[in-house]
Design a protein around this motif. Structure first.
Motif, PDB file in Angstrom:
ATOM      1  N   LEU A  98       0.964  -1.182   0.188  1.00 19.57           N
ATOM      2  CA  LEU A  98      -0.086   0.009   0.210  1.00 19.57           C
ATOM      3  C   LEU A  98       0.953   1.254  -0.070  1.00 19.57           C
ATOM      4  CD1 LEU A  98      -2.869   1.211   0.176  1.00 19.57           C
ATOM      5  CD2 LEU A  98      -2.792   1.115   2.737  1.00 19.57           C
ATOM      6  N   GLY A  99       2.103   1.008   0.764  1.00 20.63           N
ATOM      7  CA  GLY A  99       2.793   2.386   0.799  1.00 20.63           C
ATOM      8  C   GLY A  99       3.495   2.769  -0.643  1.00 20.63           C
ATOM      9  N   PHE A 100       3.819   1.551  -1.295  1.00 20.52           N
ATOM     10  CA  PHE A 100       4.460   1.598  -2.815  1.00 20.52           C
ATOM     11  C   PHE A 100       3.292   2.564  -3.534  1.00 20.52           C
ATOM     12  CE2 PHE A 100       5.517   0.745  -7.046  1.00 20.52           C
ATOM     13  CZ  PHE A 100       6.958   0.739  -6.909  1.00 20.52           C
ATOM     14  N   ALA A 101       2.021   1.680  -3.371  1.00 22.58           N
ATOM     15  CA  ALA A 101       0.871   2.358  -4.290  1.00 22.58           C
ATOM     16  C   ALA A 101       0.720   4.065  -4.141  1.00 22.58           C
ATOM     17  CB  ALA A 101      -0.220   1.552  -3.983  1.00 22.58           C
ATOM     18  N   VAL A 102       0.582   4.307  -2.919  1.00 27.90           N
ATOM     19  CA  VAL A 102       0.291   5.437  -2.429  1.00 27.90           C
ATOM     20  C   VAL A 102       1.731   6.329  -2.842  1.00 27.90           C
ATOM     21  CG1 VAL A 102       0.212   7.295  -0.279  1.00 27.90           C
ATOM     22  CG2 VAL A 102      -1.036   4.976  -0.300  1.00 27.90           C
ATOM     23  N   GLY A 103       2.751   5.997  -2.632  1.00 26.47           N
ATOM     24  CA  GLY A 103       4.173   6.790  -3.156  1.00 26.47           C
ATOM     25  C   GLY A 103       4.039   6.976  -4.744  1.00 26.47           C
ATOM     26  N   GLY A 104       3.608   6.079  -5.376  1.00 26.11           N
ATOM     27  CA  GLY A 104       3.583   5.755  -6.970  1.00 26.11           C
ATOM     28  C   GLY A 104       2.434   6.983  -7.354  1.00 26.11           C
ATOM     29  N   ILE A 105       1.451   6.840  -6.844  1.00 21.01           N
ATOM     30  CA  ILE A 105       0.204   7.788  -6.964  1.00 21.01           C
ATOM     31  C   ILE A 105       0.673   9.175  -6.670  1.00 21.01           C
ATOM     32  CG2 ILE A 105      -2.237   8.318  -6.541  1.00 21.01           C
ATOM     33  CD1 ILE A 105      -2.727   5.154  -6.582  1.00 21.01           C
TER      34      ILE A 105
END
Length: 459
Positions: free
Chosen positions: A360-367
């Motif tokens: 989830l952290g990777f997703a939030v960071g990417g977005i």
């Protein structure tokens, strides 16, 4: 000067993000230490959201040109003063005022991005803006365990005191690093538009941030109807005044409009999952799920969230080079979907739940990193801060809706501690929002391709 500017901007944004995360780990401590209800203590987290969303467009207009440096420094000084109010042993309402003033730090992020766009070479500006956006993700993972630890060791006021010290450090860094702008006229501020936008946004945020009011559909309908009327009036004013608070013609351009819509919808799904994961790991002993992590350990569980968010921000340029900006956005939403499915399938293992938090952290960071590129496509440099401030409102509303939806879904059964399958079903609720967000971005690509073909033929 330019070699240090990017790092100084990111450092300032990171400190501001940590300050913004101060409220969440301290809600229970505020309730018990100051003799107020948990609902009242929750406002120490909610009110910075209100002030940040309301102040953002106004600061964006004031900081659109020659007064950018002054606006940022005054904003950070307001945050410092707010931090001081949270430290002093004064009544609860003074603490709320201080937390509200600290919310100005969230609104200042758009100004820092506008500095990068105006004073750094294009490639460095793009990477710095992405890093500034990711700083909010990294700041959560740094702030939660740190603030929880200070509260446990030294008490509530010391924890807020750490936020005060960090805000003073951010002001000092900005004072030394921000470039002096070319002289020019003071930007004209649409006061009527600012008041109307503040009132309309407050109405929407009140409903989505306080799910307790949902018990009265009549009350919710009245608030939303009133907010809609006020915002319609704001649109009418902005389209007529010579110097609008926000240039709606720019904001209404296809790429900008769709990027904001995508972020709002994605924010619902992302913060729904974030709320579920953080609450799940703190489930007290005595039930057949969860891990009963205390405050500091629960905060440390967010370290993978921040680490992978940082990795996403650093890897974004190479990812964009391979799959494009919209492809990077779609991939990030797919990773958030994977986090939800992983949690739903195997939440009995702490390692698996931590892996879901990391994804989830990777997703939030990417977005977060790719969103400024999407929303600033074709936007004039002078409108950077203004457009990004509206993007911040979209993000705040989406996150608030996600948090409120998590609370509503877990409370639907009426039990103090919801059964495990309620967490699973709530996590699956995030999937439609994430899929819809990716579809909006894909439609953006399709439209852009279709619009480009006639131009290509003319050439």
């Amino acid at each position: 000067m330019r070699s240090r500017l990017g790092g100084s901007l990111v450092c300032t944004a990171l400190l501001a993000a940590v300050i913004g995360s101060v409220g969440a780990p301290l809600i229970t401590a505020v309730a018990t230490g100051m003799g107020v209800s948990l609902d009242a203590a929750q406002w120490t987290l909610t009110i910075p959201l209100f002030t940040g969303a309301i102040a953002g467009p106004l600061l964006g207009r004031l900081g659109s040109g020659p007064y950018r440096r002054v606006t940022i420094l005054i904003t950070l000084a307001v945050v410092v003063f707010g931090g001081l109010l949270t430290v002093l042993p004064l009544p609860f309402w003074v603490l709320l005022v201080g937390r509200g003033l600290q919310g100005f730090g969230v609104a200042g992020g758009a100004l820092l991005m506008s500095v990068a766009r105006a004073h750094l070479p294009p490639e460095r500006a793009a990477s710095t803006i992405g890093a500034l956006s990711v700083a909010s993700t990294v700041g959560i993972g740094v702030g939660y365990p740190l603030i929880s630890f200070v509260d446990q060791v030294a008490g509530l006021r010391a924890a807020y005191g750490l936020g005060f010290v960090l805000s003073a450090a951010a002001l000092g860094i900005a004072w030394r690093a921000l470039p002096v702008e070319e002289p020019g006229e003071l930007p004209r501020v649409d006061t009527v538009g600012a008041v109307l936008l503040a009132l309309g946004t407050s109405g929407v945020l009140l409903v989505v941030a306080e799910p307790e009011v949902w018990a009265s559909p009549w009350w919710v309908g009245c608030v939303l109807a009133g907010a809609a009327v006020v915002l319609a009036g704001w649109v009418a004013v902005e389209l007529r005044v010579p110097a609008p608070l926000v240039d709606l013609r720019v904001l209404g351009q296809g790429p900008v409009l769709r990027a904001n819509a995508a972020l709002l919808v994605a924010g619902v799904g992302l913060y729904l999952l974030f709320s579920l994961f953080t609450r799940f790991v703190q489930t007290p002993a005595g039930v057949d799920y969860g891990f009963a992590l205390p405050g500091v350990a629960a905060g440390a569980a967010l370290i993978p969230f921040s680490v992978l968010g940082f990795v996403a921000g650093k890897s974004l340029p190479s990812l964009i080079a391979r799959v494009g900006e919209r492809g990077a956005y779609a991939l990030s939403t797919a990773i958030a979907v994977a986090a939800a499915l992983l949690f739903a399938a195997a939440n009995q293992s702490l390692v698996v739940v931590l892996a879901a938090i990391a994804l989830l952290g990777f997703a939030v960071g990417g977005i977060s990193a790719v969103m400024p590129r999407l929303v600033l496509a074709g936007v004039p440099q002078g409108e950077t801060a203004s457009v990004l401030s509206i993007n911040q409102i979209s993000r705040s509303i989406g996150f608030s809706m996600g948090s409120a939806l998590a609370g509503l879904l877990l409370a639907a059964g009426g039990a103090p501690l919801p059964p495990e399958h309620d967490y699973v079903l709530a996590a699956l609720w995030a999937l439609p929002a994430l899929a819809a967000s990716a579809l909006v971005v894909t439609a953006n690509r399709t439209t852009a391709t279709r619009d480009a073909r006639p131009a290509d033929r003319r050439q």
